[in-house]
Design an enzyme around this catalytic site. Sequence first.
Site, PDB file in Angstrom:
ATOM      1  N   GLN A  94       0.860  -1.198   0.000  1.00 47.12           N
ATOM      2  CA  GLN A  94       0.000   0.000   0.000  1.00 47.12           C
ATOM      3  C   GLN A  94       0.891   1.241   0.000  1.00 47.12           C
ATOM      4  O   GLN A  94       1.811   1.369   0.824  1.00 47.12           O
ATOM      5  CB  GLN A  94      -0.921   0.020   1.228  1.00 47.12           C
ATOM      6  N   HIS A 100      -8.747   2.143  -1.245  1.00 47.04           N
ATOM      7  CA  HIS A 100      -9.118   2.104  -2.662  1.00 47.04           C
ATOM      8  C   HIS A 100      -9.153   0.670  -3.138  1.00 47.04           C
ATOM      9  O   HIS A 100      -8.384  -0.175  -2.677  1.00 47.04           O
ATOM     10  CB  HIS A 100      -8.136   2.921  -3.512  1.00 47.04           C
ATOM     11  N   HIS A 102      -8.404  -1.452  -6.466  1.00 42.15           N
ATOM     12  CA  HIS A 102      -7.849  -1.446  -7.815  1.00 42.15           C
ATOM     13  C   HIS A 102      -8.754  -2.338  -8.653  1.00 42.15           C
ATOM     14  O   HIS A 102      -8.981  -3.502  -8.284  1.00 42.15           O
ATOM     15  CB  HIS A 102      -6.463  -2.081  -7.855  1.00 42.15           C
TER      16      HIS A 102
END
Length: 114
Positions: A94, A100, A102
């Site tokens: 990270q 988030h 991907h």
Amino acid sequence: MGDCIFCKIVEKKLPAKIVYEDDIVIAFDDISPQAPVHTLIIPRKHISTLMDIKDDELNLLGYMIKIARKIAKDRGIADRGFRLVTNCNPESGQSVYHIHLHMLGGRRMHWPPG
Ligand code: AMP
């Protein structure tokens, strides 16, 4: 959060190729794509890592997956297949501490990942 680059994208203080946004999430193409489709889905709210999501906001992750599915359909990779990845903390790799997903697609994925 003051120095978070993804918060700056949410606030439109940093440019990004935004492919979807609503009141809860925003999705934009990764600046360093690892596949023909490489889109990041993030919450507007700053949460640093998966470990920092409170139990009562876990439905946010389901909503992020819902939006990932919509983007997969829009980008024509829903049936071909795609990969959702989220990294958590240093050993995962990270690098941006604002959660988030991907979404990677448009080519065959390999396993195990690096
Ligand atoms: P991770 O390493 O899992 O934290 O993923 C962070 C991702 O953010 C990487 O794939 C970066 O290429 C991507 N990234 C970093 N800065 C930007 C930016 N300004 N716009 C779009 N993607 C970015």
